[in-house]
Design a protein around this motif. Structure first.
Motif, PDB file in Angstrom:
ATOM      1  N   ALA A  18       0.874  -1.148  -0.142  1.00  0.00           N
ATOM      2  CA  ALA A  18      -0.138   0.152  -0.027  1.00  0.00           C
ATOM      3  C   ALA A  18       0.739   1.193   0.167  1.00  0.00           C
ATOM      4  CB  ALA A  18      -1.055  -0.126   1.217  1.00  0.00           C
ATOM      5  N   THR A  19       0.431   2.386  -0.667  1.00  0.00           N
ATOM      6  CA  THR A  19       1.209   3.373  -0.893  1.00  0.00           C
ATOM      7  C   THR A  19       0.614   4.495  -0.026  1.00  0.00           C
ATOM      8  OG1 THR A  19       2.180   2.906  -2.827  1.00  0.00           O
ATOM      9  CG2 THR A  19       2.404   5.221  -2.447  1.00  0.00           C
ATOM     10  N   ILE A  20       1.469   4.998   1.031  1.00  0.00           N
ATOM     11  CA  ILE A  20       0.721   6.190   1.452  1.00  0.00           C
ATOM     12  C   ILE A  20       1.448   7.477   1.470  1.00  0.00           C
ATOM     13  CG2 ILE A  20      -0.012   7.031   3.944  1.00  0.00           C
ATOM     14  CD1 ILE A  20      -0.713   4.307   4.747  1.00  0.00           C
ATOM     15  N   PRO A  21       1.151   8.547   0.703  1.00  0.00           N
ATOM     16  CA  PRO A  21       2.398   9.544   0.488  1.00  0.00           C
ATOM     17  C   PRO A  21       2.229  10.446   1.760  1.00  0.00           C
ATOM     18  CG  PRO A  21      -0.231   9.920  -0.502  1.00  0.00           C
ATOM     19  CD  PRO A  21      -0.167   8.411   0.030  1.00  0.00           C
ATOM     20  N   PRO A  22       3.462  11.079   1.556  1.00  0.00           N
ATOM     21  CA  PRO A  22       3.626  11.921   2.834  1.00  0.00           C
ATOM     22  C   PRO A  22       2.740  13.154   2.965  1.00  0.00           C
ATOM     23  CG  PRO A  22       5.721  11.259   1.771  1.00  0.00           C
ATOM     24  CD  PRO A  22       4.708  10.810   0.966  1.00  0.00           C
ATOM     25  N   SER A  23       2.203  13.454   1.771  1.00  0.00           N
ATOM     26  CA  SER A  23       1.083  14.553   1.845  1.00  0.00           C
ATOM     27  C   SER A  23      -0.070  14.289   2.729  1.00  0.00           C
ATOM     28  CB  SER A  23       0.919  14.894   0.424  1.00  0.00           C
ATOM     29  OG  SER A  23      -0.002  13.733  -0.195  1.00  0.00           O
ATOM     30  N   VAL A  24      -0.121  13.194   3.242  1.00  0.00           N
ATOM     31  CA  VAL A  24      -1.476  12.728   3.858  1.00  0.00           C
ATOM     32  C   VAL A  24      -1.439  13.653   5.207  1.00  0.00           C
ATOM     33  CG1 VAL A  24      -0.441  10.796   4.878  1.00  0.00           C
ATOM     34  CG2 VAL A  24      -2.948  10.928   4.513  1.00  0.00           C
ATOM     35  N   TRP A  25      -0.224  13.874   5.664  1.00  0.00           N
ATOM     36  CA  TRP A  25      -0.086  14.822   6.896  1.00  0.00           C
ATOM     37  C   TRP A  25      -0.530  16.282   6.688  1.00  0.00           C
ATOM     38  CZ3 TRP A  25       0.793  12.499  11.365  1.00  0.00           C
ATOM     39  CH2 TRP A  25       1.144  11.353  11.518  1.00  0.00           C
ATOM     40  N   GLN A  26      -0.650  16.613   5.516  1.00  0.00           N
ATOM     41  CA  GLN A  26      -1.130  17.875   5.231  1.00  0.00           C
ATOM     42  C   GLN A  26      -2.749  17.972   4.916  1.00  0.00           C
ATOM     43  OE1 GLN A  26       2.198  17.195   4.090  1.00  0.00           O
ATOM     44  NE2 GLN A  26       2.669  18.241   6.392  1.00  0.00           N
ATOM     45  N   THR A  27      -3.220  16.683   4.376  1.00  0.00           N
ATOM     46  CA  THR A  27      -4.421  16.695   3.859  1.00  0.00           C
ATOM     47  C   THR A  27      -5.364  15.883   4.969  1.00  0.00           C
ATOM     48  OG1 THR A  27      -3.768  14.922   2.660  1.00  0.00           O
ATOM     49  CG2 THR A  27      -3.628  16.574   1.401  1.00  0.00           C
ATOM     50  N   ASP A  28      -5.522  14.622   4.810  1.00  0.00           N
ATOM     51  CA  ASP A  28      -6.577  13.824   5.772  1.00  0.00           C
ATOM     52  C   ASP A  28      -6.047  14.095   7.180  1.00  0.00           C
ATOM     53  OD1 ASP A  28      -7.564  13.018   3.150  1.00  0.00           O
ATOM     54  OD2 ASP A  28      -7.145  11.004   3.547  1.00  0.00           O
ATOM     55  N   LEU A  29      -4.827  13.666   7.396  1.00  0.00           N
ATOM     56  CA  LEU A  29      -4.383  13.688   8.923  1.00  0.00           C
ATOM     57  C   LEU A  29      -4.685  15.032   9.645  1.00  0.00           C
ATOM     58  CD1 LEU A  29      -1.742  10.710   9.124  1.00  0.00           C
ATOM     59  CD2 LEU A  29      -4.275  10.841   9.511  1.00  0.00           C
ATOM     60  N   LYS A  30      -4.326  15.986   8.649  1.00  0.00           N
ATOM     61  CA  LYS A  30      -4.228  17.455   9.270  1.00  0.00           C
ATOM     62  C   LYS A  30      -5.714  17.758   9.732  1.00  0.00           C
ATOM     63  CE  LYS A  30      -3.878  22.306   8.282  1.00  0.00           C
ATOM     64  NZ  LYS A  30      -3.206  23.178   7.025  1.00  0.00           N
ATOM     65  N   LYS A  31      -6.843  17.024   9.201  1.00  0.00           N
ATOM     66  CA  LYS A  31      -8.204  17.130   9.899  1.00  0.00           C
ATOM     67  C   LYS A  31      -8.432  16.294  11.054  1.00  0.00           C
ATOM     68  CE  LYS A  31      -9.503  17.234   4.949  1.00  0.00           C
ATOM     69  NZ  LYS A  31     -10.446  16.368   3.843  1.00  0.00           N
ATOM     70  N   LEU A  32      -7.776  15.391  11.263  1.00  0.00           N
ATOM     71  CA  LEU A  32      -7.651  14.574  12.644  1.00  0.00           C
ATOM     72  C   LEU A  32      -6.916  14.734  13.574  1.00  0.00           C
ATOM     73  CD1 LEU A  32      -8.083  11.375  10.402  1.00  0.00           C
ATOM     74  CD2 LEU A  32     -10.041  12.841  11.115  1.00  0.00           C
ATOM     75  N   ARG A  33      -6.164  15.887  13.586  1.00  0.00           N
ATOM     76  CA  ARG A  33      -5.155  16.261  14.725  1.00  0.00           C
ATOM     77  C   ARG A  33      -5.875  16.273  16.049  1.00  0.00           C
ATOM     78  NH1 ARG A  33      -1.720  21.247  11.899  1.00  0.00           N
ATOM     79  NH2 ARG A  33      -0.571  19.921  10.413  1.00  0.00           N
ATOM     80  N   GLY A  34      -5.197  15.626  16.847  1.00  0.00           N
ATOM     81  CA  GLY A  34      -5.516  15.486  18.187  1.00  0.00           C
ATOM     82  C   GLY A  34      -6.608  14.311  18.645  1.00  0.00           C
ATOM     83  N   ASP A  35      -7.083  13.821  17.691  1.00  0.00           N
ATOM     84  CA  ASP A  35      -8.018  12.589  17.718  1.00  0.00           C
ATOM     85  C   ASP A  35      -7.246  11.154  17.450  1.00  0.00           C
ATOM     86  OD1 ASP A  35     -10.082  10.637  17.902  1.00  0.00           O
ATOM     87  OD2 ASP A  35     -11.556  12.282  17.226  1.00  0.00           O
ATOM     88  N   VAL A  36      -6.559  10.696  18.333  1.00  0.00           N
ATOM     89  CA  VAL A  36      -5.868   9.390  18.248  1.00  0.00           C
ATOM     90  C   VAL A  36      -6.617   8.366  17.653  1.00  0.00           C
ATOM     91  CG1 VAL A  36      -4.278   7.785  19.303  1.00  0.00           C
ATOM     92  CG2 VAL A  36      -4.276  10.099  20.081  1.00  0.00           C
ATOM     93  N   ASP A  37      -7.876   8.192  18.124  1.00  0.00           N
ATOM     94  CA  ASP A  37      -8.787   7.193  17.758  1.00  0.00           C
ATOM     95  C   ASP A  37      -8.939   7.110  16.382  1.00  0.00           C
ATOM     96  OD1 ASP A  37      -8.924   6.061  20.063  1.00  0.00           O
ATOM     97  OD2 ASP A  37     -10.872   6.991  20.808  1.00  0.00           O
ATOM     98  N   ALA A  38      -9.234   8.362  15.757  1.00  0.00           N
ATOM     99  CA  ALA A  38      -9.741   8.866  14.313  1.00  0.00           C
ATOM    100  C   ALA A  38      -8.433   8.431  13.397  1.00  0.00           C
ATOM    101  CB  ALA A  38     -10.299  10.313  14.187  1.00  0.00           C
TER     102      ALA A  38
END
Length: 255
Positions: free
Chosen positions: A5-25
């Motif tokens: 599976a390929t997970i681009p580093p940009s995921v931290w500026q897109t999807d995961l940025k929206k989930l910051r602070g929520d470890v479960d998410a």
């Protein structure tokens, strides 16, 4: 299970940025994109009990954590989940794991078609088909004929053959001579219906806020039990008039 599976580093500026602070998410997001049930097209069966067990094991509150994390992922517009069929769709996964767009002769076209054909036709799989129908040339795949028919509404009358132009002309002629003529009210309804069908291929413009989205959905008549599902699509600009009509029919018990 995918071998990679390929997970681009940009995921931290897109999807995961929206989930910051929520470890479960964040844990749920990571599972959705790399888990043993995931596929390259990002839409696949995923019972909640599997999601809970594979992240939290048998620990107390595992199911609650999975449910909470998934809800946050959905609210962020990253994925959609159909509770009835237990199918998850990670929206941008096909674009990152397959390609943003495929050429008609690419072997991946048939691979995508086979994976989608293995799933039941439901609102969430039909939305996926609608989104990638042209990008991945899925409408040209015989294995997805049922999806195409469902998208075009042909499943409402599967036994009715398409009318030829000659038959349509004969019917118009009969109507002009008074045979089976429609009342003015019937004509008005037919014309309105035709106009609505012409607009089916264009999605509603996404709202500026969740509150505006809910207000709009109530105004167009989305049944209460489908509001949240409709809101997820509406926020992403992927809600179509045909979706609303389908939910209205379903709410009335029309098959």
């Amino acid at each position: 299970m995918r071998n990679f599976a390929t997970i681009p580093p940009s995921v931290w500026q897109t999807d995961l940025k929206k989930l910051r602070g929520d470890v479960d998410a964040i844990a749920v997001h990571y599972h959705l994109t790399t888990g043993p049930h995931s596929t390259m097209i990002g839409i696949y069966p995923l019972p909640m009990i599997y999601l809970a067990h594979e992240i939290w094991g048998s620990s107390e509150g595992a199911y609650q954590g999975a449910s909470k994390g998934l809800r946050r992922v959905i609210e962020a517009g990253i994925a959609s989940y159909d509770e009835e069929t237990e199918i998850i769709w990670v929206h941008e996964m096909a674009a990152t794991q397959v390609a943003p767009r495929l050429s008609p002769k690419d072997n991946k076209v048939s691979s995508v078609a086979k994976q989608l054909a293995a799933l039941p036709i439901c609102p969430i799989t039909l939305s996926f088909y609608r989104h990638y129908r042209d990008l991945f040339h899925l409408k040209d795949q015989p294995i997805l004929e049922e999806f195409e028919r469902a998208l075009l509404g042909a499943t409402q009358a599967p036994s009715e053959p398409l009318r030829s132009k000659d038959k349509e002309k004969e019917q118009d002629k009969d109507l002009g001579q008074g045979k089976g003529s429609l009342s003015s009210e019937d004509k008005k309804d037919t014309y309105t219906h035709a106009q609505e069908n012409d607009d089916q291929e264009f999605p509603y413009d996404p709202p500026k806020s969740l509150e505006d989205g809910r207000t709009f959905l109530v105004r167009v008549g989305v049944p209460a039990q489908f509001i949240e599902q409709a809101l997820q699509r509406h926020m992403r600009g992927m809600l179509y008039p045909c979706d609303v009509e389908s939910w209205k029919f379903e709410a009335r018990g029309v098959v």
